[in-house]
Design a protein around this motif. Structure first.
Motif, PDB file in Angstrom:
ATOM      1  N   GLY A 217     -28.342  24.980  25.337  1.00 25.99           N
ATOM      2  CA  GLY A 217     -27.199  24.226  25.835  1.00 25.99           C
ATOM      3  C   GLY A 217     -25.941  25.044  25.991  1.00 25.99           C
ATOM      4  O   GLY A 217     -24.891  24.507  26.279  1.00 25.99           O
TER       5      GLY A 217
ATOM      6  N   MET B 237     -23.757  10.524  31.890  1.00 24.45           N
ATOM      7  CA  MET B 237     -24.324  11.375  30.845  1.00 24.45           C
ATOM      8  C   MET B 237     -25.800  11.692  31.105  1.00 24.45           C
ATOM      9  O   MET B 237     -26.244  12.820  30.911  1.00 24.45           O
ATOM     10  CB  MET B 237     -24.159  10.674  29.490  1.00 24.45           C
ATOM     11  CG  MET B 237     -24.732  11.422  28.315  1.00 24.45           C
ATOM     12  SD  MET B 237     -23.816  12.926  27.984  1.00 24.45           S
ATOM     13  CE  MET B 237     -22.546  12.304  26.907  1.00 24.45           C
ATOM     14  N   THR B 238     -26.542  10.687  31.560  1.00 26.97           N
ATOM     15  CA  THR B 238     -27.984  10.902  31.756  1.00 26.97           C
ATOM     16  C   THR B 238     -28.228  11.921  32.868  1.00 26.97           C
ATOM     17  O   THR B 238     -29.130  12.742  32.771  1.00 26.97           O
ATOM     18  CB  THR B 238     -28.677   9.584  32.117  1.00 26.97           C
ATOM     19  OG1 THR B 238     -27.894   8.912  33.102  1.00 26.97           O
ATOM     20  CG2 THR B 238     -28.848   8.701  30.917  1.00 26.97           C
TER      21      THR B 238
ATOM     22  N   ARG C  16     -31.523  24.655  31.122  1.00 26.36           N
ATOM     23  CA  ARG C  16     -32.107  25.172  29.879  1.00 26.36           C
ATOM     24  C   ARG C  16     -33.506  25.706  30.111  1.00 26.36           C
ATOM     25  O   ARG C  16     -33.897  26.707  29.562  1.00 26.36           O
ATOM     26  CB  ARG C  16     -32.131  24.073  28.817  1.00 26.36           C
ATOM     27  CG  ARG C  16     -30.764  23.804  28.217  1.00 26.36           C
ATOM     28  CD  ARG C  16     -30.885  22.918  27.001  1.00 26.36           C
ATOM     29  NE  ARG C  16     -31.209  21.550  27.334  1.00 26.36           N
ATOM     30  CZ  ARG C  16     -30.320  20.621  27.668  1.00 26.36           C
ATOM     31  NH1 ARG C  16     -29.038  20.936  27.753  1.00 26.36           N
ATOM     32  NH2 ARG C  16     -30.675  19.398  27.946  1.00 26.36           N
TER      33      ARG C  16
ATOM     34  N   GLU D 235     -35.733  13.647  21.778  1.00 32.47           N
ATOM     35  CA  GLU D 235     -34.487  13.379  22.489  1.00 32.47           C
ATOM     36  C   GLU D 235     -34.514  11.969  23.077  1.00 32.47           C
ATOM     37  O   GLU D 235     -33.520  11.239  23.012  1.00 32.47           O
ATOM     38  CB  GLU D 235     -34.306  14.414  23.611  1.00 32.47           C
ATOM     39  CG  GLU D 235     -33.034  14.214  24.403  1.00 32.47           C
ATOM     40  CD  GLU D 235     -32.953  15.184  25.578  1.00 32.47           C
ATOM     41  OE1 GLU D 235     -33.335  16.348  25.415  1.00 32.47           O
ATOM     42  OE2 GLU D 235     -32.515  14.745  26.664  1.00 32.47           O
TER      43      GLU D 235
ATOM     44  N   ARG E  25     -26.124  14.297  33.680  1.00 34.75           N
ATOM     45  CA  ARG E  25     -25.744  15.609  33.131  1.00 34.75           C
ATOM     46  C   ARG E  25     -26.834  16.146  32.210  1.00 34.75           C
ATOM     47  O   ARG E  25     -27.121  17.343  32.200  1.00 34.75           O
ATOM     48  CB  ARG E  25     -24.422  15.491  32.361  1.00 34.75           C
ATOM     49  CG  ARG E  25     -23.216  15.254  33.251  1.00 34.75           C
ATOM     50  CD  ARG E  25     -21.929  15.782  32.610  1.00 34.75           C
ATOM     51  NE  ARG E  25     -21.692  15.305  31.276  1.00 34.75           N
ATOM     52  CZ  ARG E  25     -21.051  14.178  30.982  1.00 34.75           C
ATOM     53  NH1 ARG E  25     -20.589  13.419  31.945  1.00 34.75           N
ATOM     54  NH2 ARG E  25     -20.870  13.814  29.728  1.00 34.75           N
ATOM     55  N   GLN E  26     -27.463  15.244  31.465  1.00 38.16           N
ATOM     56  CA  GLN E  26     -28.568  15.665  30.596  1.00 38.16           C
ATOM     57  C   GLN E  26     -29.705  16.238  31.445  1.00 38.16           C
ATOM     58  O   GLN E  26     -30.294  17.250  31.089  1.00 38.16           O
ATOM     59  CB  GLN E  26     -29.101  14.467  29.792  1.00 38.16           C
ATOM     60  CG  GLN E  26     -28.270  14.095  28.589  1.00 38.16           C
ATOM     61  CD  GLN E  26     -28.498  15.066  27.447  1.00 38.16           C
ATOM     62  OE1 GLN E  26     -27.813  16.075  27.357  1.00 38.16           O
ATOM     63  NE2 GLN E  26     -29.440  14.776  26.578  1.00 38.16           N
TER      64      GLN E  26
END
Lengths: 240, 811
Positions: free
Chosen positions: B411, B426-427, B437, B714, B429-430
């Motif tokens: 990250g 957020m999802t 990653r 996660e 961006r995840q």
């Protein structure tokens, strides 16, 4: 006082005959706002199952669960997700912080999932971190934090916003005694603000922080001793 | 340790059945495609090499038109040509329309009769080979039929056909004769004349018999062989001049072809190579998937690796285990790939053979192709697994045992920081963060899809460009067909018949088509993809037979000795309007001024028909130019090839009744035939491209599935803090779409190169090679989104369905 969590005749059976396992049998439980209840019992007694059912992470085989007066069984999965975002906080033994997110991002995650504006979510998250004295570590990633710090971030995530039910599954299991007590102190303080807390633990000393202790064995409640106020460590070691 | 290693390999394979299935399927696709398409190429080339016997192929072929000023003397012509330097063999061939019907039928069919200067047993150059029965004998009312003719009309040796005797038709005699089928012939060489003569329309007769039934003047072509091909190339012009000088014929076109490098074999090999390369590409792409899977497996099992090493496993043992898993994936894909690829290759070759004027009867297989498929199927996964396996073998025991699957840099980095600041949910961006990653793994998956995009979009772009190319060619024609009477003196009669008997037809003036040469212009044309010469068209400009789009200059005037050239010629010669070209045809040369330059995409010249006929020597006794035929336009809008063919049949019947035999050019049929021929290749190319796309989709599917598996915790955490199914699914879909879109962006320039290669192979002119239809961008994007959606949706749903309590409790 209103009940934040009510469980009526809750049973949970895993598997099917003849290999079925009765994890919970006819459990009745009321947790009032501001009350901290500890669940104790040997391994396999059903403590974690009780907590996951209370947190709407799992459905009971039988019985009714009400959170904030709403029956979980009547809710859609989206409604239950919304309930978890807004009303229920979960704290785990191994913290379960998302490794790719900073402490601040972890705390504001449920708010952002709920559509709260990023700036508002950030403010709320910083407030939660500040209340737990961990705001100076907000921009750090979980692997840059100590165990105690991680758990404080996890608690901040669990209480951020307007939660009224805090569920903690062995929250001190991965911590040393000092850090474990600090975590309990934070939970206790949260309850004093009106949040209902349910704490699963093996540790009788930590359970003593609770208002009530419920003992489970083989999925059944076997004892619910009251704790004398003078033995409650919150009044001994803490200045509320 | 070997037995333990084997047990671990098999247990890892068995414990992840879906993953094993996906990887094996992708290897299967690659092996299957490789064996099938390489076998197809090998079997077809092998068959063509058998059919087209090198020592019997002509080196020079000269198309002829009977000289209207003289009488044909074949013997004199042949003996003259046989005396030319370096000539070893010269033979004449006549191919003309034949009108016939089956006994009991009333409808006539028009086919083509082949006849030779030599008796059938003595033909040296490109001889028809007898499959059953006998060659037709002179004076016995016998003809032999091509085996595809026999199949088409369900005929066999001994059957009878009723022939119209066209040599007597001119006198108004409607005589018919019944001839017998003496034998069945296989004729693989084809007839590279101006009109396409299909094998299913070919019959064979002795020369004088053929003249009697078809009513022609003489040969339609001369085939010659020289001491060697270099000599043939050197002597072609002299040979052609000798034909013209002898006087019986006007040489329309001469072209050389190296028997050792036959255009049809070369074309089959090129097409086969390209298609097979796409299959190999699919296999190569499946290697990415193996790499990903082994990498993911190693990430999952880092702790196990540490434990094994702590128990004494060597680096070699670790490498063997993971390469062994890859090898097992390979073997699982190879076995069905070989079993299905061999017959698929045979049937594909059999199907393609018909388009290459060949036939494959007996089941065959190509051992090199099978070996290549098996070898690649083993090597690709093992090599793909080697690097991750080697890396895993070097892991430090302490680190491995303590591994929690998350590196300390997880990250971090500027890109992750940037993603963190993006004003996105957020999802999302995840999802983006996870792509960053796992960028190595995602890059491999993206590369696989990029290759698929390149293959698919490139094929689409190439064929859309070819469509435009053909549209630009055929939209220049204001007529649907041409009629060329075998006797040029009968052209006026033909025009009168069309004008009087066919109300729905409009004459578009007289015309003539001749192969020409321009001084300084030496472009070579591949016989496999079109006429092997530069052609000039003579027409009546006032008839508006052509709608030429001029980019410079002006159209022809009826009297001027000027010429219009296509852009390709003008650019190659660096000539402008007003410049002069020296042009030769039929052994004569003259200078012509460029009146205009047209955007017509093929190399071509346009004259008035009088100018071109004069140049080529098509003149009457008084030296006046005579046209070869006439163009005709149908009044119905956009008639189909069948409608044109019906009209031609009607005209043919009327002309026969008036004693006129003629050849026809059906422009609409030509357009449709080219389009259909191309569509066959398009289907095969798309098949190969789809193989690659399929492997890419499986790669993405597997990568996301692995991602879901790795990130169960996660997902559980997200769920526990209130993420709904949609939020979880969005995160994984985002990953899929990010990879897909990146692949699309990377694949587009690659697809341009694929398109360029295909257009080059199809001999599409350079002007068109650089074009890339804009809609391909959109179609490519839609294709990527479809592939990505299909590949991402299941893992995303699987992620959304994860039971959060199980994940968090048992992780």
């Amino acid at each position: 006082m209103t009940a934040a969590l009510e469980m009526h005749g809750v049973s949970k059976v895993y598997g099917s005959p003849p290999n079925e396992v009765h994890a919970l049998r006819e459990i009745d439980l009321h947790v009032l706002s501001g009350e901290l209840v500890a669940i104790m019992g040997p391994s396999g007694s059903g403590k974690s199952t009780l907590l996951t059912i209370a947190g709407s992470l799992e459905e009971p085989t039988d019985g009714t669960v009400l959170v904030g007066g709403s029956t979980l069984a009547d809710m859609s999965s989206d409604d239950r997700a919304r309930l978890r975002r807004r009303s229920i906080g979960y704290v785990f033994q191994d913290f379960n912080l998302l490794p790719g997110l900073t402490a601040l991002e972890n705390v504001k995650l449920p708010l952002e999932l709920d559509g709260v504006a990023s700036k508002t979510a950030r403010t709320a998250a910083m407030t939660a971190l500040a209340e737990l004295s961990i705001e100076h570590r907000a921009s750090h990633f979980p692997d840059e934090l100590s165990g105690g710090e991680r758990q404080r971030v996890a608690i901040a995530r669990a209480v951020v916003g307007n939660r009224f039910l805090l569920l903690a599954d062995e929250p001190t299991g991965a911590l040393d005694t000092a850090n474990g007590e600090a975590v309990l102190r934070l939970m206790r303080r949260a309850c004093q603000r009106g949040i209902a807390g349910v704490l699963v633990t093996h540790n009788a000393q930590l359970a003593a922080w609770a208002d009530r202790i419920i003992y489970l064995r083989d999925g059944c409640v076997v004892d619910q001793p009251a704790i004398a106020p003078q033995t409650n460590p919150v009044f001994v070691g803490e200045n509320p | 340790m070997i037995r333990t290693r084997m047990r671990k390999i098999l247990r890892d394979i068995m414990s992840r059945k879906t993953r094993t299935l996906l990887v094996s399927i992708s290897i299967f696709i690659g092996v299957f495609g490789t064996i099938m398409l390489f076998s197809m190429r090998d079997l077809l080339v092998r068959q063509l090499e058998d059919d087209l016997e090198q020592q019997k192929l002509a080196m020079v072929r000269t198309s002829l038109a009977a000289n209207p000023e003289t009488t044909v003397d074949n013997e004199r012509l042949l003996s003259t040509l046989r005396e030319q330097p370096d000539v070893t063999t010269v033979e004449g061939q006549a191919v003309y329309p034949l009108v016939w019907r089956q006994v009991g039928d009333e409808e006539y069919e028009t086919s083509f009769v082949f006849a030779y200067s030599e008796p059938y047993d003595d033909i040296q150059l490109e001889p028809p080979s007898l499959m059953s029965g006998d060659y037709p004998r002179l004076g016995q009312n016998e003809l032999a039929i091509e085996r595809r003719f026999a199949d088409k009309y369900d005929l066999e040796t001994g059957d009878e056909l009723v022939l119209r005797i066209l040599s007597e038709a001119e006198s108004g005699d409607q005589s018919e004769e019944t001839w017998i089928v003496s034998g069945i012939i296989f004729f693989p060489y084809g007839y590279p004349g101006l009109n396409d003569v299909l094998p299913e329309d070919s019959v064979f007769a002795a020369y004088d018999d053929a003249r009697y039934v078809a009513g022609f003047e003489g040969f339609s072509s001369i085939y010659a062989r020289f001491t060697d091909f270099a000599a043939a190339e050197q002597q072609t012009d002299a040979f052609t001049a000798a034909v013209a000088a002898e006087g019986s014929y006007v040489p329309v076109l001469s072209y050389t072809e190296d028997p050792a490098d036959h255009s049809r074999i070369r074309f089959a090999r090129t097409i086969g190579n390209i298609m097979a390369s796409l299959a190999l590409l699919a296999l190569f792409v499946s290697g990415f998937l193996v790499w990903n899977v082994i990498s993911a497996l190693i990430t999952e099992q880092t702790q196990q690796i540490g434990i094994m090493k702590s128990l004494g496993a060597s680096q070699y043992d670790i490498i063997v285990i993971y390469c062994g898993i890859a090898l097992t994936y390979g073997l699982l894909g190879i076995i069905p790939g070989v079993i299905l690829g061999i017959p698929a290759g045979f049937f594909a070759a059999q199907g393609l053979a018909t388009t290459a004027n060949s036939l494959i009867d007996d089941f065959g297989y190509s051992i090199p192709s099978i070996a290549l498929g098996i070898g690649s199927g083993i090597l690709v996964p093992v090599l793909a697994a080697l690097i991750p396996a080697w890396r895993s073998s070097r892991v430090q025991i302490r680190e491995a045992i303590a591994d929690r699957g998350i590196s300390s840099g997880y990250g971090r980095g500027p890109l992750s920081a940037l993603v963190g600041r993006l004003p996105l949910p957020m999802t999302v961006r995840q999802g983006l963060g996870n792509v960053l990653r796992k960028r190595g793994r995602m890059a491999l998956t993206g590369a696989a899809i990029a290759v698929a995009v390149a293959a698919f979009s490139g094929v689409l772009a190439a064929f859309l460009t070819v469509d435009t190319y053909l549209d630009d060619i055929f939209s220049s024609y204001n007529y649907q067909f041409g009629i060329t009477p075998n006797d040029p003196d009968r052209l006026d009669a033909v025009r009168t018949i069309i004008e009087n008997d066919f109300d729905q037809l409009t004459l578009r003036g007289p015309a003539v088509t001749v192969a020409v040469e321009i001084e300084g212009f030496d472009r070579e044309y591949d016989p496999a993809t079109g006429p092997p010469a530069l052609f000039a068209t003579g027409y009546d400009p006032s008839s508006q037979a052509y709608d030429l789009e001029l980019i410079d200059g002006q159209t022809l005037t009826e009297s001027a000795d000027d010429v219009i050239v296509s852009r390709g010629i003008a650019e190659a010669l660096d000539k402008q309007v007003g410049d002069v070209l020296t042009i030769s045809a039929g052994g004569h040369s003259a200078d012509y001024e460029i009146a205009g330059i047209t955007s017509y995409p093929l190399d071509n010249l346009w004259f008035t028909w009088e100018t071109l006929s004069s140049l080529a020597g098509f003149t009457d006794d008084a030296g006046n130019p005579i046209p070869g035929g006439v163009y005709v336009e149908m009044s119905s809008a956009d008639p189909t090839a069948d409608e044109v063919a019906d009209t031609l049949q009607e005209i043919d019947s009327v002309l026969h009744d008036r004693g006129i035999t003629a050849s026809y050019s059906n422009i609409v049929l030509l357009n449709e035939s080219i389009s259909q021929g191309l569509s066959v290749f398009q289907v095969i190319f798309n098949f190969a491209a789809i193989l690659v796309a399929l492997v890419g989709a499986i790669g993405l599917f597997s990568t996301l599935s692995i991602s879901v598996f790795e990130r169960q915790k996660e997902i559980g955490i997200m769920r526990s803090v209130g993420a709904g199914s949609r939020a979880i699914a969005t995160e994984f879909l985002t990953e899929g779409y990010v990879v897909g879109l990146a692949a699309w962006i990377i694949g587009l320039p690659l697809s341009y190169m694929v398109s360029l290669g295909l257009l080059e192979m199809m001999n599409v002119t350079e002007d068109y090679q650089s074009t890339y239809p804009p809609r391909v961008f959109l179609v490519g994007l839609v294709g990527v989104l479809v592939i990505t959606s299909f590949a991402s949706i299941w893992p995303s749903i699987a992620a959304a369905r994860k039971r959060v309590s199980d994940i968090l409790r048992y992780q």
